[in-house]
Design an enzyme around this catalytic site. Structure first.
Site: not given
Length: 626
Positions: A288, A330
């Site tokens: 991420n 995320d």
């Protein structure tokens, strides 16, 4: 970067370069040979296809009910135990969570520890570890006649070590990551030819991700490729994405970021690898972007969230496909890469790579050039994306579930944990089915602004997680699934719900069985064709690793780590109560402590518990006195 390396001089290394190349090829051939033997499990995923599949069938769906424990081993540590042990030529190599101890056991008498390595680490690493103090495994290099066989390990404090596989003595040690900026190591090393491949962790602290190749014999750095930044840092090949220019080509590692944000932009890779000797490409995913708060980093944020195919010798990227441009949730894209050879819908034979992603999509690419073959939802409850356009490769977002600052997003499916996370799944080539463990978890997301400070968490969001629509939201159960998936048709042959997320992954065998561990502390076996539960056994603690199998002296064994922890277990492990703590995990797994507690070790099963201790002399003390 400080490093301790025991090796010959640089001048001698230059003189030996041609021999090193040939010895590296020999060692790689030996590793491939070992990986094909049913006696062994020599690398994460069992072999370079990374399919967690074994041809063993002594244990099968007709007799699996007769499985009993043959022996156990306690590691003496209580944090989460991810990954699986290695078995090579009659020895089992066991790794642990921090402080990353390693044990070698002889399978003739596993009650006797052949050697153990207990490294002294910087305790500051504990404070910057994201999600428990886990480690995902070891790697093995078979030696070349001059350098002994090695066990490769990573340490949470950022060091990589090579141990003599026979004695446990340290051959070399090198610092890969700087914990002062929050960069740690949880990944399993990966050996290809004469190199060991090492990733990075710490995107939650703004660490810029990179992949490094070291000379497996000396620890000297061979190449390093970053996930963000200038093309020269990314090691983009001259023909990068030439077959798929719509994925993006040059200049985007900086051009899709605002200013110098790429320098603290994440993209670490702490998951799993696969390798194809035919293409000579290593396949892996980057994680991420940082921070989680999407408002703070406009742009597509390349090349985070990307499946890369990199040349094993040079590190050059031949292709890169970004699954989630400008990630808002995320959905770190580091999950397992599984290789197969199948015919596509047009009947054309393809060399494929299949990757179940945290974003709720399972992707299949042509691994020769990165072309997208299929992209299907891991579950029909995925709502952040309506679909993926196969022509452009772009996901079609639903803005209702975006996480921008002016919008409080609720019931986002999947959660930041993803509908799939670090679990290492399996592929049955006869059935052409992938067996996947699923996290059936959704979330609410509240973003906030924050400054970057080196070595501190750089997230910018508060999360509340709970079971997905098919689970029991009142009682916080039904957070997991097991599924059998066909990557060509996109069909799911069967799916079964579980009380908690299936975090560790699966193993499939020619005995028509799928094995996996559960967070509430069971090892289970299901029928590969129907998903019917055929057998289960309560192990001492929850499982966050995957099962493995091997034979020794004609007997098949199945082994799995026990030791609850990881991201799902942070509330239990650290005794947290705030449902938003643990980056949102505490609320989702509030019932976990009702079913299991901390532990750490290995349980090994066989039919009727047959094993080394059937011989009454094994493990007995005998006096040397006359």
């Amino acid at each position: 970067m400080s490093r301790f390396v025991t090796s010959v001089s640089a001048l001698a290394m230059l003189a030996l370069a041609p021999a090193a190349l040939s010895s590296g090829a020999y060692a790689n051939d030996k590793l491939v040979e070992l990986s094909k033997s049913d006696d062994n499990w020599v690398m994460p995923g069992k072999n370079y296809d990374s399919n967690n599949f074994s041809d063993l069938k002594q244990i099968n769906k007709g007799n699996v009910k007769q499985l009993r424990p043959a022996w156990t081993f306690s590691t003496g540590l209580l944090n989460g135990h991810e990954g699986a042990p290695l078995v090579v030529d009659g020895k089992m190599y066991i790794h642990t969570s921090f402080p990353n101890n390693t044990f070698a056991l002889g399978l003739d008498d596993p009650g006797t520890i052949l050697w153990q390595d207990k490294p002294k680490q910087n305790p500051a690493a504990r404070a910057v570890a994201c999600c428990d103090l886990v480690n995902r495994g070891l790697a093995y290099w078979p030696g070349d006649g001059k350098t002994p066989a090695l066990i490769l390990k990573t340490q949470l404090d950022g060091n990589v070590a090579a141990l003599n596989a026979e004695t446990g003595e340290t051959v070399w040690k090198v610092e890969n990551s700087d914990i002062k900026v929050g960069s740690t190591l949880t990944i399993a090393p990966y050996v290809v030819k004469d190199k060991v491949i090492i990733g990075s962790s710490g995107a939650e602290l703004g660490v810029r991700g990179y992949l490094t190749a070291y000379d497996v014999k000396t620890g000297e750095q061979v190449w390093r490729a970053y996930a963000t930044g200038p093309d020269k840092d990314l090691l983009l090949a001259s023909d990068f994405n030439i077959k798929n220019p719509h994925y993006g080509q040059k200049g985007l590692g900086t051009g899709t970021w605002e200013g110098d944000a790429w320098k603290i932009g994440g993209g670490t890779n702490w998951g799993w690898y696969a390798y194809d000797p035919g293409t000579n490409l290593i396949y892996f995913g980057t994680g991420n972007p940082a921070p989680w708060n999407e408002t703070m980093r406009p742009g597509d944020n390349k090349w985070t969230m990307t499946i890369f195919g990199r040349d094993a010798d040079t590190g050059e990227a031949k292709f890169g496909y970004q699954k989630t441009p400008h990630d808002e949730w995320d959905y770190a894209g580091v999950n397992v890469m599984m290789l197969s050879e199948q015919k596509d819908k047009d009947g054309k034979a393809r060399k494929l790579l299949t990757h179940p992603d945290r974003n709720g999509i399972v992707y299949t690419l042509d691994r020769t050039d990165g072309a997208l073959v299929s992209a299907n939802k891991l579950d029909d409850t995925v709502n952040v994306f309506k679909s993926v356009d196969l022509k452009t490769g772009q996901p079609v977002r639903d803005p209702e579930y975006g996480t921008r600052m002016d919008h409080l997003a609720k019931d986002i499916c999947p959660s930041a944990m993803g509908y799939h996370n670090q679990g290492h799944d399996s592929y049955d080539p006869k059935r052409e089915l992938f067996f996947m463990g699923i996290n059936h978890i959704c979330m609410d997301w509240e973003p906030f602004m924050l400054p970057y400070r080196a070595g501190q968490f750089f997230v910018g969001a508060t999360l509340n997680m709970y079971p997905g629509p098919k689970g029991d939201r009142q009682n916080y159960e039904g957070l997991g699934q097991i599924k059998a998936y066909n990557a060509i048709t996109g069909d799911y042959k069967w799916e079964k719900m579980e009380r908690f997320a299936v975090w560790g992954g699966t193993m499939a065998t020619a005995g028509d069985l799928v094995f996996y561990g559960t967070l509430d502390g069971y090892l289970k076996a299901r029928d590969s064709d129907t998903g019917d539960l055929l057998w289960k056994f309560k192990i001492p603690s929850g499982a966050i690793g995957y099962p493995m199998t091997y034979t020794h002296k004609g007997t098949q064994y199945v082994a799995i780590y026990y030791g609850v922890g990881g991201w799902p277990g942070v509330g239990l492990v650290f005794d947290l109560a705030d449902p938003t703590a643990g980056l949102g995990a505490v609320g989702a797994f509030k019932k976990l402590a009702n079913y299991t507690q901390m532990g750490g070790g290995v349980v090994v099963f066989s039919l009727d518990g047959k094993g080394p201790y059937d011989d009454p002399n094994v493990g007995e003390w005998k006096s040397a006195a006359k």
